[in-house]
Design a protein around this motif. Structure first.
Motif, PDB file in Angstrom:
ATOM      1  N   VAL A 125       0.824  -1.214   0.000  1.00  0.00           N
ATOM      2  CA  VAL A 125       0.000   0.000   0.000  1.00  0.00           C
ATOM      3  C   VAL A 125       0.863   1.270   0.000  1.00  0.00           C
ATOM      4  O   VAL A 125       0.364   2.364   0.248  1.00  0.00           O
ATOM      5  CB  VAL A 125      -0.977   0.037   1.204  1.00  0.00           C
ATOM      6  N   GLY A 126       2.150   1.095  -0.276  1.00  0.00           N
ATOM      7  CA  GLY A 126       3.014   2.263  -0.423  1.00  0.00           C
ATOM      8  C   GLY A 126       3.301   2.991   0.871  1.00  0.00           C
ATOM      9  O   GLY A 126       3.475   4.209   0.885  1.00  0.00           O
ATOM     10  N   ALA A 127       3.381   2.243   1.958  1.00  0.00           N
ATOM     11  CA  ALA A 127       3.575   2.894   3.256  1.00  0.00           C
ATOM     12  C   ALA A 127       5.027   3.319   3.496  1.00  0.00           C
ATOM     13  O   ALA A 127       5.292   4.085   4.409  1.00  0.00           O
ATOM     14  CB  ALA A 127       3.104   1.966   4.379  1.00  0.00           C
ATOM     15  N   PHE A 128       5.956   2.770   2.695  1.00  0.00           N
ATOM     16  CA  PHE A 128       7.375   3.081   2.935  1.00  0.00           C
ATOM     17  C   PHE A 128       7.964   3.826   1.748  1.00  0.00           C
ATOM     18  O   PHE A 128       7.338   3.960   0.702  1.00  0.00           O
ATOM     19  CB  PHE A 128       8.170   1.787   3.180  1.00  0.00           C
ATOM     20  N   LYS A 129       9.198   4.300   1.924  1.00  0.00           N
ATOM     21  CA  LYS A 129       9.883   5.038   0.854  1.00  0.00           C
ATOM     22  C   LYS A 129      11.354   4.627   0.862  1.00  0.00           C
ATOM     23  O   LYS A 129      11.811   3.947   1.801  1.00  0.00           O
ATOM     24  CB  LYS A 129       9.739   6.534   1.097  1.00  0.00           C
ATOM     25  N   ARG A 130      12.104   5.046  -0.112  1.00  0.00           N
ATOM     26  CA  ARG A 130      13.554   4.790  -0.087  1.00  0.00           C
ATOM     27  C   ARG A 130      14.121   5.409   1.177  1.00  0.00           C
ATOM     28  O   ARG A 130      13.821   6.548   1.495  1.00  0.00           O
ATOM     29  CB  ARG A 130      14.249   5.427  -1.303  1.00  0.00           C
ATOM     30  N   GLY A 131      14.896   4.645   1.898  1.00  0.00           N
ATOM     31  CA  GLY A 131      15.515   5.194   3.098  1.00  0.00           C
ATOM     32  C   GLY A 131      14.726   4.937   4.371  1.00  0.00           C
ATOM     33  O   GLY A 131      15.187   5.277   5.464  1.00  0.00           O
ATOM     34  N   GLY A 176      15.801  -0.363  -1.184  1.00  0.00           N
ATOM     35  CA  GLY A 176      16.341   0.876  -0.619  1.00  0.00           C
ATOM     36  C   GLY A 176      15.905   1.126   0.806  1.00  0.00           C
ATOM     37  O   GLY A 176      16.075   2.228   1.329  1.00  0.00           O
ATOM     38  N   TYR A 177      15.314   0.133   1.439  1.00  0.00           N
ATOM     39  CA  TYR A 177      15.003   0.290   2.847  1.00  0.00           C
ATOM     40  C   TYR A 177      16.266   0.024   3.644  1.00  0.00           C
ATOM     41  O   TYR A 177      17.133  -0.741   3.234  1.00  0.00           O
ATOM     42  CB  TYR A 177      13.899  -0.682   3.304  1.00  0.00           C
ATOM     43  N   ASP A 178      16.334   0.624   4.790  1.00  0.00           N
ATOM     44  CA  ASP A 178      17.508   0.527   5.633  1.00  0.00           C
ATOM     45  C   ASP A 178      17.168  -0.405   6.804  1.00  0.00           C
ATOM     46  O   ASP A 178      16.538   0.011   7.772  1.00  0.00           O
ATOM     47  CB  ASP A 178      17.833   1.949   6.119  1.00  0.00           C
ATOM     48  N   VAL A 179      17.500  -1.679   6.650  1.00  0.00           N
ATOM     49  CA  VAL A 179      17.068  -2.657   7.647  1.00  0.00           C
ATOM     50  C   VAL A 179      18.082  -2.756   8.778  1.00  0.00           C
ATOM     51  O   VAL A 179      19.272  -2.934   8.548  1.00  0.00           O
ATOM     52  CB  VAL A 179      16.872  -4.047   7.015  1.00  0.00           C
ATOM     53  N   PRO A 181      13.192  17.408   0.469  1.00  0.00           N
ATOM     54  CA  PRO A 181      14.280  17.254   1.444  1.00  0.00           C
ATOM     55  C   PRO A 181      14.858  15.849   1.340  1.00  0.00           C
ATOM     56  O   PRO A 181      14.153  14.913   0.982  1.00  0.00           O
ATOM     57  CB  PRO A 181      13.581  17.455   2.788  1.00  0.00           C
ATOM     58  N   PRO A 182      16.160  15.722   1.579  1.00  0.00           N
ATOM     59  CA  PRO A 182      16.738  14.388   1.548  1.00  0.00           C
ATOM     60  C   PRO A 182      16.043  13.498   2.568  1.00  0.00           C
ATOM     61  O   PRO A 182      15.598  13.965   3.613  1.00  0.00           O
ATOM     62  CB  PRO A 182      18.199  14.611   1.914  1.00  0.00           C
ATOM     63  N   GLN A 183      15.927  12.221   2.224  1.00  0.00           N
ATOM     64  CA  GLN A 183      15.154  11.337   3.081  1.00  0.00           C
ATOM     65  C   GLN A 183      16.042  10.297   3.734  1.00  0.00           C
ATOM     66  O   GLN A 183      17.193  10.137   3.395  1.00  0.00           O
ATOM     67  CB  GLN A 183      14.061  10.643   2.243  1.00  0.00           C
ATOM     68  N   GLY A 184      15.467   9.573   4.667  1.00  0.00           N
ATOM     69  CA  GLY A 184      16.191   8.498   5.324  1.00  0.00           C
ATOM     70  C   GLY A 184      16.936   8.972   6.538  1.00  0.00           C
ATOM     71  O   GLY A 184      16.837  10.128   6.938  1.00  0.00           O
TER      72      GLY A 184
END
Lengths: 644, 317
Positions: free
Chosen positions: A107-113, A145-148, A636-639
């Motif tokens: 459902v698109g809950a996350f983003k890169r970072g 691109g998630y930061d696990v 803005p930069p993310q993560g």
């Protein structure tokens, strides 16, 4: 344990200041992520942040463990300023297994970072299948691109308790408390309040778990955030929309709530079942939705303005009695906490699908007032408003909330209850028998009524066509006059309303019109585009019947007008739908009829709130399609490398 | 200045109420319809008890008998088909002061309103419920009702009703918390009056099934029952309708029945050879939901505001 025993955060970790952050807790149903999220929301509000929380609800009571469908939890968006919606991609996610994350990704809950703090015990699970699934997920998440960050949550909990499934949520809350540099004493206080009913042992153990999570984070996490805080000097309360509706009911002086259990409306009655008696009222759980409405009709007839609380399927069943309440001109409030439809639909999910039913759901002409709150605060105040309208205009008022407002928590200015809100509805002095019970004023349609027990007022209320004296009347002129009188009341209310405020400039390329819970997301999308110079504005309607005045004038000042709604419409460019057969979203349908303007619409039925980013993308596409620049500025930069 | 004793004062509005004070519009039921007798019986009760018209409420559903409120001068609510009971419950919930009557029919109560019937018995809120049972739908012109006898011809079953009728007495007597069940008939006015009087005095929901002639559609059915006293079984008891001096002449079939005996009441109710007339069951100690719903009436505005502030404080951040 006292907060003094909490270790100081590792001084080598620099705290990043952020203007806002979105945190999610997700787990299998029953593991307590919702509790952790609610506590975080409360603590963030107490800390002075703007907050919006959204529950992540599985469709079943006990879905299988480690299943995509079983994701349960809470999203907390906290910021420096007021937060009006759930936002877009999460910044930090705490997950008790990797499988529940997939449904959130879908459902698109996350983003890169997005930082995922993931329980790592599955890496050593006895089952090879589980180990492999976990390993695959780690690789897959990394690629996206998630930061696990793998966290030995259960192993660490077992240092404190024997059964780590009980209390892992609190350990995780401790970790997040350190991560956001929250005030430990505030978290401890709220935790104590939440668990007080479960006994001292549970509270003591939970405080230990909180401390353990905090210490582990301080010793192991290499990043830390602090959400900016604006100073606030007003008293605030934080609650969800259903609690606000319940408190609004109490503040409105409503003594009778008659209901039948239905998701997602029932928690309004749960709150009232505990508390309405404290203000001298009671909750009646009827044998069915029809009876709940009939009971309300009877109470209204007897001089008490009641409320009945329901959702779509219940509204359908109440229809016959709603028609009677219009015909007999009985003041009552119907709260419809909308869910996904049609039929049983999506009981726990978000939709704005009952608008046209609320307006036109009965056979014959049944003019009635329909309003829709767009914030948690309005959920409170609109019940008070609805009761006053019901009495002034002598008829049913439908209040349309939805599953988004129902479970979303938001802080707002503490209301100051007023004795005038509670005042009894009617004068009990002797009634002049010369005055008929429906002395319709030809200009306004208004009349006052004697209630049972009032000397001199005896008359028969009937659902049959009737004259001013409430006598059954089949004569054509009487029927015309009576139906006109009931209709006139809406025109009378309309004359007292003001044109809606415009969010943004009062003219431009594109005007977005919304209603209900989409307000925050629409306005945030509009603000982002306006920040880039796009000529977009929005209008949000609180009155749906009658509609607020001046709409056609406002619409003419924009090149294009469109609604954004969470109900079904055919897309304009759908090749399978001939133009003349296109079905519009519900508000668009209404606005087209009322203003004769070519009101466009964009609507979806995802079963969840529309994120501001999704609306933004759609609005930009509309502007781009007509050659108007809405160039997206560099965000803005993310993560976790981000800094404000 | 000398003062008159308080008892000598008289409220100028108070006077003896006569039957004319309870007359509504002219009844438009068919000549010979049992509804006329029912109307007169309730009007006499109100007169005998000297209940001001403005203190009484009659709630009805839809059907021939449900026109009742229009023909009596009290507050009235002629509502929806099958749904007078939820309305009456809503009235009673916060108005212990009113005298409350419900008028319903066999289609209204035993077909479209069945759920409400069952649950209203269990709620046991104080009201007098009169089921006018003529075994047929009259207003919509002769359709089978749930109490139409098997084989009875109607416009919906021209070959005759295919199923045996349900028994409203047996059903009511089997519902948890039932507190008062009686049966009478429109052609025995004195009996009807004594049943309504007992029902009105009962502390709870009193359910009366009134056997009622429909001369227009069901005369062939009711006439033999009415004219043959051996098909009617008079129930008498000091706790129900006490024995009268002239009972013997009108009712050759009599049974002393203690209305506190639920098992016997169910037996009597299920008899198919005779129509029992009298109080079948009465329990003045059954739980009453209307005592719960009325809690908190009269709380002051200041107390409400104080309670509300306490509620809000729980949410303060």
């Amino acid at each position: 344990m006292s907060s003094a025993s909490m270790p100081e955060g590792s001084s080598s970790v620099a705290v990043q200041r952020v203007r806002e952050h979105i945190v999610e807790f997700v787990c299998d149903s029953g593991e307590g992520a919702q509790t952790a999220g609610q506590l975080l929301g409360t603590v963030a509000a107490k800390s002075g942040h703007g907050v919006w929380t959204v529950e992540i609800i599985p469709a079943e009571i006990e879905p299988p463990v480690r299943s995509r469908a079983g994701a349960s939890g809470n999203r907390v968006r906290m910021g420096r300023d007021a937060v009006t919606n759930m936002g877009d991609g999460a910044d930090v996610v705490v997950a008790f297994n990797e499988q529940v994350l997939y449904s959130r990704i879908d459902v698109g809950a996350f983003k890169r970072g997005t930082v995922i703090l993931l329980e790592r015990k599955w890496a050593e699970d006895q089952s090879q299948v589980v180990r492999a699934a976990y390993a695959d997920a780690i690789v897959e998440f990394g690629k996206v691109g998630y930061d696990v960050v793998e966290v030995p949550m259960e192993a660490e909990c077992m240092r404190v308790v024997e059964d780590p499934r009980r209390g892992k949520n609190i350990w995780a809350l401790g970790m997040v408390t350190w991560l956001y540099d929250l005030d430990v004493a505030t978290v401890e206080t709220e935790l104590g309040k939440k668990l007080r009913s479960k006994g001292e042992d549970v509270v003591a153990r939970s405080l230990e778990l909180l401390s353990a999570g905090y210490s582990w984070a301080a010793g192991h996490l290499r990043f830390r955030y602090r959400v900016d805080c604006a100073p606030r000097d007003e008293a605030r309360v934080v609650m969800n929309g259903n609690e606000a509706l319940a408190l609004g009911t109490m503040a409105a002086g409503i003594e009778v709530c008659s209901m039948y259990p239905i998701t997602p409306a029932t928690s309004v009655s749960h709150y009232l079942a505990r508390s309405l008696k404290n203000v001298g009222g009671f909750v009646h759980q009827a044998e069915d939705e029809i009876s709940a409405m009939g009971f309300a009709v009877g109470a209204a007839y007897a001089g008490k303005t009641p409320v009945t609380v329901t959702s779509g399927p219940g509204l359908a069943l109440k229809s016959e009695f709603i028609g009677l309440a219009v015909m007999a001109e009985l003041p009552l409030v119907i709260i419809d906490v909308q869910r996904g439809g049609p039929s049983t639909g999506l009981p726990t999910r978000v939709e704005q699908g009952d608008l046209l039913t609320a307006l036109f759901g009965q056979p014959g002409d049944t003019p009635k007032i329909v309003i829709a709150p767009s914030t948690i605060e309005e959920c409170f105040h609109d019940v008070v408003l609805a009761r006053k309208l019901a009495e002034t205009f002598r008829g049913p008022v439908i209040l349309l909330s939805d599953a988004n407002l129902a479970t979303g928590q938001q802080p707002f200015r503490r209301p100051v209850p007023n004795e005038a809100w509670l005042s009894p509805p009617v004068d009990r002095c002797d009634w002049d028998p010369q005055v008929p019970p429906f002395a319709w004023d030809p200009e306004t349609g208004l009349s006052s009524r004697p209630i049972p027990g009032q000397t001199g007022g005896a008359h028969v209320v009937t659902g049959l066509a009737h004259d001013e004296r409430s006598r059954v009347a089949y004569e054509s002129p009487v029927n015309q006059r009576a139906i006109a009188a009931r209709s006139r009341k809406l025109a009378t209310l309309f004359k007292s309303l003001r044109a809606p405020a415009i969010h943004g400039a009062d003219h431009g390329e594109l005007l977005v019109v919304g209603w209900g819970s989409t307000r925050g997301a629409i306005e945030e999308a509009v603000d982002r585009i306006r920040a880039d110079g796009g000529a977009v504005s929005s209008v949000h309607l609180r009155f749906l019947s009658p509609l607020e005045p001046g709409l056609a004038d406002i619409f003419r000042r924009f090149e294009r007008v469109m609604t954004v709604e969470v109900n079904y419409s055919d897309d304009a460019d759908d090749p399978t739908v001939p133009k003349e057969a296109r079905r519009y979203a519900q508000l668009a349908w209404l606005l087209r009829a009322r203003t004769l303007c070519d009101v466009e619409c964009w609507s979806r039925v995802p079963g969840m709130p529309l994120p501001p980013g999704t609306i933004e993308t759609e609005l930009r596409a509309r502007l781009d399609a007509v050659g108007v620049s809405s160039a997206r500025s560099e965000g803005p930069p993310q993560g976790r490398g981000a800094s404000a | 200045m000398t003062k008159l004793p308080k008892a000598w004062y008289m409220d100028g509005r108070l006077r003896h109420l006569a039957l004319a004070d309870y007359e509504g519009t002219t009844p438009r039921w068919c000549p010979g319809c049992g509804d006329h007798a029912a109307l007169a019986t309730v009007q006499r009760l109100l007169r005998d008890e000297q209940i001001p018209p403005d203190q009484a409420v009659v709630v009805s559903g839809i059907g021939c008998s449900s026109r009742f409120p229009h023909y009596i001068h009290t507050y009235g609510f002629h509502g929806l088909h099958g749904r007078p009971l939820p309305i009456a419950e809503g009235v009673r919930a916060r108005r212990p002061d009113l005298h409350l009557f419900v008028v319903t029919g066999d289609g209204d109560c035993c077909a479209i309103g069945t759920a409400h019937w069952i649950h209203s018995i269990r709620y046991n809120m104080k009201m007098t419920v009169m089921l006018f049972d003529n075994n047929i739908y009259g207003l919509t012109k002769m359709q089978t009702s749930p109490t139409t006898p098997k084989g009875g011809r109607s416009n919906t079953h021209p070959e005759g009703a295919p199923l045996s009728p349900l028994n409203p007495l047996s059903i009511t007597l089997s519902i948890a918390n039932v507190s008062f069940v009686a049966q009478t008939a429109d052609w025995v006015p004195a009996h009807f009056a004594s049943i309504v009087k007992r029902a009105h005095a009962h502390p709870g929901l009193a359910f009366i099934r009134v056997l009622q002639r429909c001369p227009h559609y069901m005369d062939h059915h009711w006439e033999p029952i009415q004219s043959d006293p051996r098909r009617q079984l008079l129930l008498f008891h000091p706790e129900g309708v006490p024995a009268q001096a002239n009972d013997q002449r009108a009712f050759p079939e009599r049974l002393e029945h203690d209305p506190s005996d639920l098992a016997r009441a169910r037996e009597v109710a299920s008899r198919t050879d005779v129509w029992p007339l009298g109080v079948l069951y009465r329990n003045p100690c059954a739980e009453r939901y209307d005592l719960d719903t009325a809690v908190g009436l009269g709380m002051s505005g200041a107390d409400k505001l104080a309670a509300l502030e306490r509620e809000l404080t729980q949410f303060e951040v």
